[in-house]
Design a protein around this motif. Sequence first.
Motif, PDB file in Angstrom:
ATOM      1  N   VAL A 166      53.621  28.908  18.085  1.00 31.99           N
ATOM      2  CA  VAL A 166      53.023  30.054  17.399  1.00 31.99           C
ATOM      3  C   VAL A 166      51.858  29.546  16.568  1.00 31.99           C
ATOM      4  N   ILE A 167      50.739  30.224  16.681  1.00 29.30           N
ATOM      5  CA  ILE A 167      49.587  29.906  15.839  1.00 29.30           C
ATOM      6  C   ILE A 167      49.666  30.806  14.613  1.00 29.30           C
ATOM      7  N   ILE A 168      49.644  30.200  13.444  1.00 30.78           N
ATOM      8  CA  ILE A 168      49.566  30.939  12.182  1.00 30.78           C
ATOM      9  C   ILE A 168      48.128  30.766  11.712  1.00 30.78           C
ATOM     10  N   ARG A 169      47.412  31.874  11.576  1.00 27.75           N
ATOM     11  CA  ARG A 169      46.005  31.768  11.203  1.00 27.75           C
ATOM     12  C   ARG A 169      45.586  32.929  10.325  1.00 27.75           C
ATOM     13  N   ALA A 170      44.423  32.757   9.724  1.00 27.56           N
ATOM     14  CA  ALA A 170      43.854  33.802   8.883  1.00 27.56           C
ATOM     15  C   ALA A 170      43.539  35.040   9.717  1.00 27.56           C
ATOM     16  N   LEU A 171      43.785  36.198   9.143  1.00 26.14           N
ATOM     17  CA  LEU A 171      43.401  37.458   9.758  1.00 26.14           C
ATOM     18  C   LEU A 171      41.881  37.510   9.849  1.00 26.14           C
ATOM     19  N   ARG A 172      41.377  37.999  10.968  1.00 30.47           N
ATOM     20  CA  ARG A 172      39.931  38.119  11.181  1.00 30.47           C
ATOM     21  C   ARG A 172      39.561  39.592  11.332  1.00 30.47           C
ATOM     22  N   PRO A 173      38.338  39.958  10.977  1.00 26.06           N
ATOM     23  CA  PRO A 173      37.926  41.364  11.126  1.00 26.06           C
ATOM     24  C   PRO A 173      38.109  41.897  12.545  1.00 26.06           C
ATOM     25  N   GLU A 174      37.913  41.054  13.540  1.00 21.43           N
ATOM     26  CA  GLU A 174      38.036  41.507  14.927  1.00 21.43           C
ATOM     27  C   GLU A 174      39.489  41.667  15.385  1.00 21.43           C
ATOM     28  N   ASP A 175      40.459  41.415  14.506  1.00 17.46           N
ATOM     29  CA  ASP A 175      41.878  41.538  14.854  1.00 17.46           C
ATOM     30  C   ASP A 175      42.424  42.960  14.737  1.00 17.46           C
ATOM     31  N   GLU A 176      41.639  43.908  14.277  1.00 21.91           N
ATOM     32  CA  GLU A 176      42.180  45.238  13.984  1.00 21.91           C
ATOM     33  C   GLU A 176      42.888  45.864  15.190  1.00 21.91           C
ATOM     34  N   ALA A 177      42.276  45.878  16.357  1.00 23.45           N
ATOM     35  CA  ALA A 177      42.905  46.498  17.533  1.00 23.45           C
ATOM     36  C   ALA A 177      44.201  45.774  17.888  1.00 23.45           C
ATOM     37  N   ASP A 178      44.201  44.448  17.804  1.00 22.79           N
ATOM     38  CA  ASP A 178      45.415  43.687  18.112  1.00 22.79           C
ATOM     39  C   ASP A 178      46.507  43.914  17.074  1.00 22.79           C
ATOM     40  N   MET A 179      46.111  44.101  15.816  1.00 17.84           N
ATOM     41  CA  MET A 179      47.099  44.409  14.768  1.00 17.84           C
ATOM     42  C   MET A 179      47.729  45.774  15.035  1.00 17.84           C
TER      43      MET A 179
END
Length: 177
Positions: free
Chosen positions: A19-32
């Motif tokens: 599992v990759i634990i990483r900072a949330l990115r602006p482009e993650d909205e649809a995936d969230m």
Amino acid sequence: MSDAAHYTVTEPVRDGASVIIRALRPEDEADMLAALERTSAESRHRRFFVMKRDFSEKERTFFMNVDFKEHVALVAVVTEHGRPVIIGGGRYVVFEPGRAEMAFVVVDGWQGRGVGSLLMRHLARIARQAGLEELVADVLPENAAMLKVFSKAGLTPGARHDPQTVRLALQLARPSA
């Protein structure tokens, strides 16, 4: 961590999956949003304390616009069918100097595998390095799985502000130089 906005680490969960634990990115909205759609109504209720079906524009803006100082958000990402997929997230929001409230959600199919514990451990690391002294979390009393995760991580019951929730607190030791 001075560079929390670029935080990333790969770790195994209990069954050995990476599992990759990483900072949330602006482009993650649809995936969230896709991850929340894959999360049961019960799990969303345990996270948001209300039966949540969708999010207003204001809520989406709040969840996605993190500054990595007062509001830090991490996501858990795995590869499914050859592409990265968000399976969980955790965040903390500073509510007074030195103290922040944290919360987590993990897609049902990944619950019980250690994803929430990983997110919490990395959020605590970032909070400690940012100089925070305490992380708190409000949990519904019936959310036994999250209460167990928090207990194993050393959170202890704190002052209750709401009779419908259990408030837990984690005292953060200062990082050694």
